[in-house]
Motif scaffolding. Structure first.
Motif, PDB file in Angstrom:
ATOM      1  N   THR A  99      29.808  27.775  72.821  1.00  0.00           N
ATOM      2  CA  THR A  99      29.908  29.309  73.193  1.00  0.00           C
ATOM      3  C   THR A  99      28.853  30.117  72.298  1.00  0.00           C
ATOM      4  OG1 THR A  99      31.695  29.603  71.515  1.00  0.00           O
ATOM      5  CG2 THR A  99      32.149  29.129  73.972  1.00  0.00           C
ATOM      6  N   ASP A 100      28.303  29.600  71.358  1.00  0.00           N
ATOM      7  CA  ASP A 100      27.522  30.289  70.422  1.00  0.00           C
ATOM      8  C   ASP A 100      26.031  29.928  70.621  1.00  0.00           C
ATOM      9  OD1 ASP A 100      27.791  27.757  69.510  1.00  0.00           O
ATOM     10  OD2 ASP A 100      27.349  28.098  67.505  1.00  0.00           O
ATOM     11  N   MET A 101      25.652  29.019  71.659  1.00  0.00           N
ATOM     12  CA  MET A 101      24.437  28.359  72.159  1.00  0.00           C
ATOM     13  C   MET A 101      24.339  29.226  73.495  1.00  0.00           C
ATOM     14  SD  MET A 101      23.979  24.729  71.182  1.00  0.00           S
ATOM     15  CE  MET A 101      24.519  23.967  69.596  1.00  0.00           C
ATOM     16  N   ASN A 102      22.997  29.760  73.927  1.00  0.00           N
ATOM     17  CA  ASN A 102      22.540  30.097  75.101  1.00  0.00           C
ATOM     18  C   ASN A 102      22.525  28.849  76.077  1.00  0.00           C
ATOM     19  OD1 ASN A 102      20.101  28.950  74.693  1.00  0.00           O
ATOM     20  ND2 ASN A 102      18.971  31.045  74.244  1.00  0.00           N
ATOM     21  N   VAL A 103      22.419  29.044  77.506  1.00  0.00           N
ATOM     22  CA  VAL A 103      22.115  28.014  78.296  1.00  0.00           C
ATOM     23  C   VAL A 103      21.223  26.933  78.000  1.00  0.00           C
ATOM     24  CG1 VAL A 103      21.479  27.723  80.660  1.00  0.00           C
ATOM     25  CG2 VAL A 103      23.399  29.476  80.272  1.00  0.00           C
ATOM     26  N   PHE A 104      19.950  27.440  77.537  1.00  0.00           N
ATOM     27  CA  PHE A 104      19.018  26.577  77.343  1.00  0.00           C
ATOM     28  C   PHE A 104      19.253  25.726  76.070  1.00  0.00           C
ATOM     29  CE2 PHE A 104      15.346  25.120  75.106  1.00  0.00           C
ATOM     30  CZ  PHE A 104      14.226  24.882  76.125  1.00  0.00           C
ATOM     31  N   ASP A 105      19.851  26.338  75.188  1.00  0.00           N
ATOM     32  CA  ASP A 105      20.229  25.417  74.105  1.00  0.00           C
ATOM     33  C   ASP A 105      21.282  24.423  74.217  1.00  0.00           C
ATOM     34  OD1 ASP A 105      18.129  26.483  72.211  1.00  0.00           O
ATOM     35  OD2 ASP A 105      19.297  27.852  71.476  1.00  0.00           O
ATOM     36  N   ASN A 106      22.243  24.782  75.145  1.00  0.00           N
ATOM     37  CA  ASN A 106      23.195  23.794  75.640  1.00  0.00           C
ATOM     38  C   ASN A 106      22.554  22.629  76.201  1.00  0.00           C
ATOM     39  OD1 ASN A 106      26.450  24.465  75.223  1.00  0.00           O
ATOM     40  ND2 ASN A 106      25.414  26.423  75.516  1.00  0.00           N
ATOM     41  N   ALA A 108      19.752  21.438  76.022  1.00  0.00           N
ATOM     42  CA  ALA A 108      18.802  20.914  75.012  1.00  0.00           C
ATOM     43  C   ALA A 108      19.337  20.124  73.965  1.00  0.00           C
ATOM     44  CB  ALA A 108      17.877  21.904  74.585  1.00  0.00           C
ATOM     45  N   PHE A 109      20.614  20.426  73.868  1.00  0.00           N
ATOM     46  CA  PHE A 109      21.464  19.735  72.613  1.00  0.00           C
ATOM     47  C   PHE A 109      21.266  18.201  72.812  1.00  0.00           C
ATOM     48  CE2 PHE A 109      25.384  18.065  70.716  1.00  0.00           C
ATOM     49  CZ  PHE A 109      25.181  18.576  69.496  1.00  0.00           C
ATOM     50  N   PRO A 110      21.543  17.188  73.711  1.00  0.00           N
ATOM     51  CA  PRO A 110      21.762  15.949  73.551  1.00  0.00           C
ATOM     52  C   PRO A 110      20.277  15.552  73.507  1.00  0.00           C
ATOM     53  CG  PRO A 110      22.131  16.832  76.038  1.00  0.00           C
ATOM     54  CD  PRO A 110      22.398  17.990  75.021  1.00  0.00           C
ATOM     55  N   LEU A 111      19.305  16.319  73.977  1.00  0.00           N
ATOM     56  CA  LEU A 111      17.880  15.825  73.844  1.00  0.00           C
ATOM     57  C   LEU A 111      17.335  15.951  72.154  1.00  0.00           C
ATOM     58  CD1 LEU A 111      16.316  17.620  76.933  1.00  0.00           C
ATOM     59  CD2 LEU A 111      16.511  15.023  76.626  1.00  0.00           C
ATOM     60  N   VAL A 126      14.468  20.211  80.061  1.00  0.00           N
ATOM     61  CA  VAL A 126      15.734  21.558  80.277  1.00  0.00           C
ATOM     62  C   VAL A 126      15.211  22.228  81.230  1.00  0.00           C
ATOM     63  CG1 VAL A 126      16.673  23.692  79.284  1.00  0.00           C
ATOM     64  CG2 VAL A 126      16.330  21.509  77.747  1.00  0.00           C
ATOM     65  N   LEU A 127      14.013  22.715  81.412  1.00  0.00           N
ATOM     66  CA  LEU A 127      13.881  23.679  82.567  1.00  0.00           C
ATOM     67  C   LEU A 127      14.081  22.824  83.871  1.00  0.00           C
ATOM     68  CD1 LEU A 127      11.026  25.981  81.281  1.00  0.00           C
ATOM     69  CD2 LEU A 127      13.241  26.505  81.531  1.00  0.00           C
ATOM     70  N   MET A 128      13.572  21.595  83.818  1.00  0.00           N
ATOM     71  CA  MET A 128      13.655  20.815  85.322  1.00  0.00           C
ATOM     72  C   MET A 128      14.974  20.671  85.606  1.00  0.00           C
ATOM     73  SD  MET A 128      10.643  17.964  84.947  1.00  0.00           S
ATOM     74  CE  MET A 128      11.150  17.223  83.537  1.00  0.00           C
ATOM     75  N   ALA A 161      20.722  15.394  81.261  1.00  0.00           N
ATOM     76  CA  ALA A 161      19.605  15.787  80.437  1.00  0.00           C
ATOM     77  C   ALA A 161      18.930  14.325  80.121  1.00  0.00           C
ATOM     78  CB  ALA A 161      20.063  16.653  79.251  1.00  0.00           C
ATOM     79  N   LEU A 162      19.749  13.342  79.880  1.00  0.00           N
ATOM     80  CA  LEU A 162      19.351  12.186  79.170  1.00  0.00           C
ATOM     81  C   LEU A 162      19.176  11.099  80.419  1.00  0.00           C
ATOM     82  CD1 LEU A 162      21.113  11.965  75.823  1.00  0.00           C
ATOM     83  CD2 LEU A 162      18.771  12.164  76.143  1.00  0.00           C
ATOM     84  N   ASP A 163      19.052  11.726  81.675  1.00  0.00           N
ATOM     85  CA  ASP A 163      19.148  10.409  82.809  1.00  0.00           C
ATOM     86  C   ASP A 163      19.943   9.486  82.646  1.00  0.00           C
ATOM     87  OD1 ASP A 163      16.830  12.271  83.936  1.00  0.00           O
ATOM     88  OD2 ASP A 163      15.318  11.414  82.669  1.00  0.00           O
ATOM     89  N   PRO A 164      21.156   9.669  82.719  1.00  0.00           N
ATOM     90  CA  PRO A 164      22.111   8.675  82.717  1.00  0.00           C
ATOM     91  C   PRO A 164      22.213   7.873  83.948  1.00  0.00           C
ATOM     92  CG  PRO A 164      23.147  10.603  83.353  1.00  0.00           C
ATOM     93  CD  PRO A 164      21.915  11.004  83.056  1.00  0.00           C
ATOM     94  N   ASP A 165      22.580   6.538  83.801  1.00  0.00           N
ATOM     95  CA  ASP A 165      22.726   5.584  84.887  1.00  0.00           C
ATOM     96  C   ASP A 165      24.256   5.904  85.544  1.00  0.00           C
ATOM     97  OD1 ASP A 165      20.561   4.145  84.276  1.00  0.00           O
ATOM     98  OD2 ASP A 165      21.611   3.153  82.705  1.00  0.00           O
TER      99      ASP A 165
END
Length: 271
Positions: A99-106, A108-111, A126-128, A161-165
């Motif tokens: 909740t304390d992060m914006n959409v972008f940072d949410n 981006a977190f796992p990356l 993230v933008l993709m 974000a991490l392209d999971p299988d």
């Protein structure tokens, strides 16, 4: 053991699991095919979310095996388990955004947590991912500034974000309005096919889930009650499956919890 080139990415073999004396899964076996959408369905408390936790290694089977890409998750050491989890994405029931992060940072977190990518590469990815779920323009908003349906899509962008299988969805349609629900369902199917991933969807929403699933596994009373295509389950004569698929109040699953007769209970109270 499942071979790495097996058509099954996940396989449960004679698996049992419970909490203390309470048996949740009792000697069950089924597989999750690569590149397909598999729905796990059944009445509440039937073990659907437990299966997701077993796949992710939060729980270990008490008997039998759960293989992920040919490896028994229950026998993995910490390093192997973390490596397997990096190949999995999870969409929690209500998004679980920071909740304390914006959409972008949410997103981006796992990356940032699991890779050494430059910030410019993180930004592009993230933008993709946000564009894939239709929310590239919402990158600077906080979770409190977007709707529940949008929040679920942000969580989905983070999960891929991490392209999971393997993507796992725990009640992805819960609490959504009809428009958001339909959008979420189509998005799950589209991402599965365009990214070439394997998806497991835990859901109680029969209509939407049947529209996107390649196979449905129904869990009941600790067992696999039925398994097959959505169409085959709609046409089944099995009383329990017929009751579940059609949302009937009368059938093997009773509305009333077992109790003494009404006459006996009320008679005792007035005595």
């Amino acid at each position: 053991m499942t071979l790495p080139n097996s058509p099954l990415l996940v396989e449960l073999k004679d698996l049992s699991f419970g909490y203390g004396d309470r048996v949740i899964l009792n000697d069950i076996s089924f597989g999750i095919p690569r590149g397909k959408v598999t729905a796990l369905m059944g009445v509440s408390g039937g073990g659907k979310t437990t299966v997701l936790r077993l796949i992710g290694g939060q729980y270990k089977a008490q008997q039998g095996q759960l293989n992920f890409d040919g490896q028994d998750v229950g026998q993995m050491n910490t390093e192997q388990l973390y490596a397997a989890r990096r190949r999995m994405g999870m969409l929690f029931q209500f998004g679980a955004l920071f909740t304390d992060m914006n959409v972008f940072d949410n997103v981006a977190f796992p990356l940032r947590e699991h890779t050494k990518m430059s910030e410019s590469m993180v930004r592009d990815i993230v933008l993709m991912k946000l564009d894939a779920v239709g929310l590239r323009g919402a990158r600077n908003l906080k979770p409190s500034e977007i709707s529940g349906g949008m929040g679920r899509r942000v969580a989905l962008a983070r999960a891929i974000a991490l392209d999971p299988d393997l993507m796992m969805y725990d009640e992805p349609f819960a609490g959504l309005d009809p428009i958001s629900l339909g959008t979420a369902a189509r998005l799950i199917r589209r991402l599965n096919d365009s990214l070439g991933i394997t998806s497991v969807v835990v859901s109680h929403d029969v209509d939407e889930t049947f529209q996107i699933a390649d196979q449905v596994v129904v869990l009941a009373n600790g067992k696999v009650a039925a398994q097959g295509t959505p169409e085959s389950l709609r046409q089944t004569t099995d009383p329990l499956i017929h009751q579940f698929v059609n949302g009937l109040s009368d059938g093997p699953v009773h509305f009333h919890y077992p109790a003494t007769s009404v006459a006996e209970d009320f008679g005792r109270a007035s005595a």
